[in-house]
Design a protein around this motif. Structure first.
Motif, PDB file in Angstrom:
ATOM      1  N   PRO A   1       0.813  -1.226   0.000  1.00 60.38           N
ATOM      2  CA  PRO A   1       0.000   0.000   0.000  1.00 60.38           C
ATOM      3  C   PRO A   1       0.845   1.274   0.000  1.00 60.38           C
ATOM      4  O   PRO A   1       0.590   2.192  -0.782  1.00 60.38           O
ATOM      5  CB  PRO A   1      -0.839  -0.128   1.273  1.00 60.38           C
ATOM      6  CG  PRO A   1      -0.947  -1.608   1.492  1.00 60.38           C
ATOM      7  CD  PRO A   1       0.375  -2.166   1.038  1.00 60.38           C
ATOM      8  N   ALA A   2       1.861   1.323   0.854  1.00 59.02           N
ATOM      9  CA  ALA A   2       2.715   2.518   0.890  1.00 59.02           C
ATOM     10  C   ALA A   2       3.519   2.644  -0.398  1.00 59.02           C
ATOM     11  O   ALA A   2       3.706   3.752  -0.916  1.00 59.02           O
ATOM     12  CB  ALA A   2       3.650   2.466   2.089  1.00 59.02           C
ATOM     13  N   GLY A   3       3.979   1.521  -0.920  1.00 64.31           N
ATOM     14  CA  GLY A   3       4.736   1.549  -2.168  1.00 64.31           C
ATOM     15  C   GLY A   3       3.908   2.050  -3.330  1.00 64.31           C
ATOM     16  O   GLY A   3       4.381   2.845  -4.155  1.00 64.31           O
ATOM     17  N   ARG A   4       2.655   1.598  -3.394  1.00 60.17           N
ATOM     18  CA  ARG A   4       1.774   2.076  -4.472  1.00 60.17           C
ATOM     19  C   ARG A   4       1.522   3.575  -4.329  1.00 60.17           C
ATOM     20  O   ARG A   4       1.388   4.284  -5.316  1.00 60.17           O
ATOM     21  CB  ARG A   4       0.465   1.302  -4.473  1.00 60.17           C
ATOM     22  CG  ARG A   4       0.607  -0.101  -5.053  1.00 60.17           C
ATOM     23  CD  ARG A   4      -0.737  -0.722  -5.369  1.00 60.17           C
ATOM     24  NE  ARG A   4      -1.587  -0.859  -4.199  1.00 60.17           N
ATOM     25  CZ  ARG A   4      -1.616  -1.921  -3.395  1.00 60.17           C
ATOM     26  NH1 ARG A   4      -0.840  -2.933  -3.651  1.00 60.17           N
ATOM     27  NH2 ARG A   4      -2.429  -1.960  -2.364  1.00 60.17           N
ATOM     28  N   ARG A   5       1.484   4.029  -3.098  1.00 61.17           N
ATOM     29  CA  ARG A   5       1.186   5.449  -2.865  1.00 61.17           C
ATOM     30  C   ARG A   5       2.407   6.350  -3.051  1.00 61.17           C
ATOM     31  O   ARG A   5       2.300   7.436  -3.618  1.00 61.17           O
ATOM     32  CB  ARG A   5       0.621   5.613  -1.466  1.00 61.17           C
ATOM     33  CG  ARG A   5       0.195   7.022  -1.168  1.00 61.17           C
ATOM     34  CD  ARG A   5      -0.558   7.112   0.120  1.00 61.17           C
ATOM     35  NE  ARG A   5      -0.859   8.509   0.405  1.00 61.17           N
ATOM     36  CZ  ARG A   5      -1.192   8.964   1.580  1.00 61.17           C
ATOM     37  NH1 ARG A   5      -1.290   8.135   2.601  1.00 61.17           N
ATOM     38  NH2 ARG A   5      -1.437  10.229   1.757  1.00 61.17           N
TER      39      ARG A   5
END
Length: 137
Positions: free
Chosen positions: A81-85
């Protein structure tokens, strides 16, 4: 103070698994780790690659049912999730995503040696069951 002895024991576990799963790899049920001949490692983990996410999921469930804790590895940063964001990727990372879905880690803690035969037996059963269940072979 005991780092060398710990590493030797872990390498023993790693080598036991690696030798035991040769036939599974030959038959296409799993892929084992590859260590280039000019490299060494400290056996901090032993993993197998299952043919698909479905096969890995089934494998982990089978192992849990047998009372053996196996886990998937880390989610690739770009898929988290953080990587996608927050992250920026360049190019296609489909291989990274695919490997992330296939990788399962086996127990390598000190003391597992006395359970190795049972773990190996259950890995062989679970890999075959996952293949049948998911039709990956």
């Amino acid at each position: 103070e005991e780092a060398e002895q710990i590493t030797r024991r872990r390498l023993g576990i790693w080598n036991t698994y690696h030798d035991a799963f040769w036939e599974l790899e030959r038959s296409g049920l799993v892929r084992r780790p590859t260590v280039p001949p000019h490299c060494s490692h400290n056996a901090h983990m032993y993993y197998l690659l299952l043919p698909s996410l479905a096969a890995r999921t089934h494998f982990i469930a089978q192992m849990k049912q047998a009372g053996i804790h196996t886990v998937f590895h880390y989610v690739p940063l770009g898929d988290s999730p953080a990587g996608r964001r927050f992250s920026r990727s360049h190019g296609d990372l489909s291989v990274t995503a695919s490997i992330g879905e296939q990788l399962v880690r086996l127990p390598v803690w000190l003391g597992v040696e006395e359970h190795a035969d049972r773990i190996i037996e259950q890995v062989c059963l679970a890999a075959a069951a996952a293949s049948r269940q998911t039709g990956t072979i």
